[in-house]
Design an enzyme around this catalytic site. Structure first.
Site, short mmCIF file in Angstrom:
data_model
loop_
_atom_site.label_atom_id
_atom_site.label_comp_id
_atom_site.label_asym_id
_atom_site.label_seq_id
_atom_site.Cartn_x
_atom_site.Cartn_y
_atom_site.Cartn_z
N ASP A 79 -8.23 -7.02 0.23
CA ASP A 79 -7.35 -7.17 1.39
C ASP A 79 -8.15 -6.79 2.63
OD1 ASP A 79 -6.93 -4.05 1.17
OD2 ASP A 79 -6.06 -4.69 3.09
N ASP B 270 0.86 -1.18 0.00
CA ASP B 270 0.00 0.00 0.00
C ASP B 270 0.90 1.23 0.00
OD1 ASP B 270 0.84 -0.29 2.75
OD2 ASP B 270 -0.67 1.22 3.21
O1 LIG Z 1 -9.27 4.59 0.16
C1 LIG Z 1 -8.34 3.90 0.61
N1 LIG Z 1 -7.07 4.14 0.21
C2 LIG Z 1 -6.02 3.41 0.69
N2 LIG Z 1 -6.17 2.42 1.56
C3 LIG Z 1 -7.43 2.11 2.02
C4 LIG Z 1 -7.58 1.10 3.00
C5 LIG Z 1 -6.40 0.31 3.51
C6 LIG Z 1 -6.37 -1.06 2.80
N3 LIG Z 1 -5.53 -2.00 3.53
C7 LIG Z 1 -4.14 -1.60 3.67
C8 LIG Z 1 -3.39 -2.58 4.53
C9 LIG Z 1 -1.91 -2.35 4.34
C10 LIG Z 1 -1.10 -3.32 5.18
C11 LIG Z 1 -1.47 -3.21 6.64
C12 LIG Z 1 -2.95 -3.34 6.90
C13 LIG Z 1 -3.79 -2.45 6.00
C14 LIG Z 1 -8.87 0.84 3.48
N4 LIG Z 1 -9.29 -0.03 4.45
C15 LIG Z 1 -10.62 0.14 4.54
N5 LIG Z 1 -11.42 -0.51 5.41
C16 LIG Z 1 -10.87 -1.42 6.40
C17 LIG Z 1 -10.34 -0.66 7.57
C18 LIG Z 1 -9.31 -1.01 8.35
C19 LIG Z 1 -9.05 -0.10 9.38
C20 LIG Z 1 -9.92 0.96 9.39
S1 LIG Z 1 -11.02 0.81 8.10
N6 LIG Z 1 -11.08 1.07 3.68
C21 LIG Z 1 -9.99 1.53 3.01
C22 LIG Z 1 -9.84 2.52 2.04
C23 LIG Z 1 -8.55 2.83 1.56
#
Ligand SMILES: O=c1[nH]cnc2c(CCNCC3CCCCC3)c3[nH]c(NCc4cccs4)nc3cc12
Length: 382
Positions: free
Chosen positions: A276, A102
């Site tokens: 993911d 990411d």
């Molecule tokens: O727009 C976004 N842009 C970038 N990343 C996003 C992420 C993180 C995705 N997982 C990354 C991982 C990289 C490696 C480590 C773990 C994460 C999201 N996760 C969620 N919901 C789940 C959520 C998780 C926590 C709060 S909401 N919506 C997301 C929206 C976005």
């Protein structure tokens, strides 16, 4: 026959091959130098260069073709330059298969202190030691390159919901400008891909504009971001339906941060190829498991004397070889082995579910498969 000979040309680049479609759903494979990603794919999260509680060989054996590397954590500790000096993330964590990293942006906004977001990028203080850092589109791409990432994510701004339309618009347009800067910094390295991220909150017009602008940049794949941030599932699904028709059929779609098994089947049926989520690993560490019979919490006293395994028909030894009573004991005692076994149970179930979805799409029976799967969840544990 020719199709068994992978000429180096087919291994040296990034290519997406659609094998079958069932409605909006697709199944196929992404071919990369480090291996093939079967889609729809669930990508286990490997936060600090490890899928917590799992050996990399085990993660591969249960069916994962790709894992997530975490730019935010790795840039702070041990540092991107150090990982590069040690041969890159694949060598460092002994995962020779594809890695998607990411951008670090989402975690900066959710984990770091004293962060400041400007046109240039994000400045912030490490949640580990308070040291100051800056993350620009260029630096994010550089860090992901240093890690040796196979699929690089653009730096974006994800707004939390609910938010005003003008806030969503501002973030969406900033993310587009950052996508352009990431594309310039990334260049066109063989065998590696840069994915854009569609933003726009829950405003259809903004979502469509974001998708159209990103598609014009001709990137290798497209993520749908800004969802699974607290909105109801029906809103998330509506946004996928809004965006999907504007994404190219021949490129992968990645729904970020999703989700529960129910989220996965619903999003796959609407045309998503990659997912993911920290859910299966994090929930497993807390005793919450996902099975064919729905969810179970092994902390619950009702398991205290149950000699049965979780699922005798599962190919996962953690699910078919240990009494619920023993797993309950390990969870209550907060034993390492409990976290390890239940992480394994959850990742195995998620991979089995994705394998079932891929097969069902290939056989043109996705809706039947989804109905049968949901019946199993509703029936509850035997
Ligand atoms: O727009 C976004 N842009 C970038 N990343 C996003 C992420 C993180 C995705 N997982 C990354 C991982 C990289 C490696 C480590 C773990 C994460 C999201 N996760 C969620 N919901 C789940 C959520 C998780 C926590 C709060 S909401 N919506 C997301 C929206 C976005």
């Amino acid at each position: 026959t020719t199709d068994t000979i992978t000429t180096d040309a087919s291994r040296s680049d990034f290519s997406f091959h659609l094998a079958a479609r069932d409605g909006a759903a697709r199944t196929g494979e992404i071919r990369m130098p480090r291996g093939v990603i079967r889609t729809p794919a669930f990508m286990p999260v490997g936060t600090a260069a490890t899928v917590k509680g799992m050996y990399p060989e085990q993660v591969k054996a249960l069916g994962a073709d790709v894992v997530l590397g975490n730019t935010y954590h790795l840039m702070l500790r041990p540092g991107a330059e150090r990982v590069a000096k040690l041969g890159g993330l694949h060598k460092f964590m002994n995962w020779p298969h594809p890695i998607l990293t990411d951008s670090g942006g989402f975690q900066v906004m959710s984990l770091s202190q004293l962060r400041k977001l400007t046109e240039e990028g994000v400045t912030f203080q490490s949640h580990i030691d308070g040291s100051k850092h800056v993350l620009t589109p260029e630096r994010s791409v550089e860090i992901q390159n240093l890690l040796g990432s196979d699929i690089v994510m653009q730096l974006d701004e994800c707004v939390s919901l609910p938010c005003e339309d003008k806030v969503a618009e501002k973030a969406m347009r900033l993310s587009l400008r950052w996508a352009e800067r990431c594309k310039t910094a990334f260049g066109n390295p063989a065998g590696r891909a840069l994915f854009g991220i569609v933003q726009g909150g829950v405003v259809p017009a903004l979502r469509v504009e974001s998708a159209r602008e990103l598609v014009a940049m001709d990137l290798k794949g497209y993520a749908i971001g800004g969802l699974a941030v607290g909105e109801p599932q029906d809103i998330m699904l509506a946004m996928i339906e809004t965006v999907e028709p504007h994404l190219p059929v021949e490129k992968p779609r990645y729904l970020m941060g999703v989700g529960t098994p129910d989220d996965l089947v619903e999003a796959v049926s609407r045309g998503i190829d990659m997912f993911d989520c920290v859910m299966p690993t994090r929930a497993g560490r807390h005793g919450q498991i996902f099975t064919r019979f729905g969810r179970m919490n092994l902390k619950n006293a009702k398991h205290a004397e149950d000699p049965r395994p979780i699922d005798p028909q599962s190919s996962c030894q953690a699910a078919n070889g240990y009494a619920r009573a023993y797993l309950h004991h390990l969870v209550k005692a907060e034993e390492m082995l409990g976290k390890m076994l239940l992480t394994w149970v959850n990742l195995a179930y998620y991979q089995d579910l994705m394998a079932g979805l891929r097969a069902a799409i290939a056989q043109g029976r996705l809706q039947d498969f989804i109905a049968e799967t949901k019946e199993g969840w509703a029936r509850g544990e035997p």
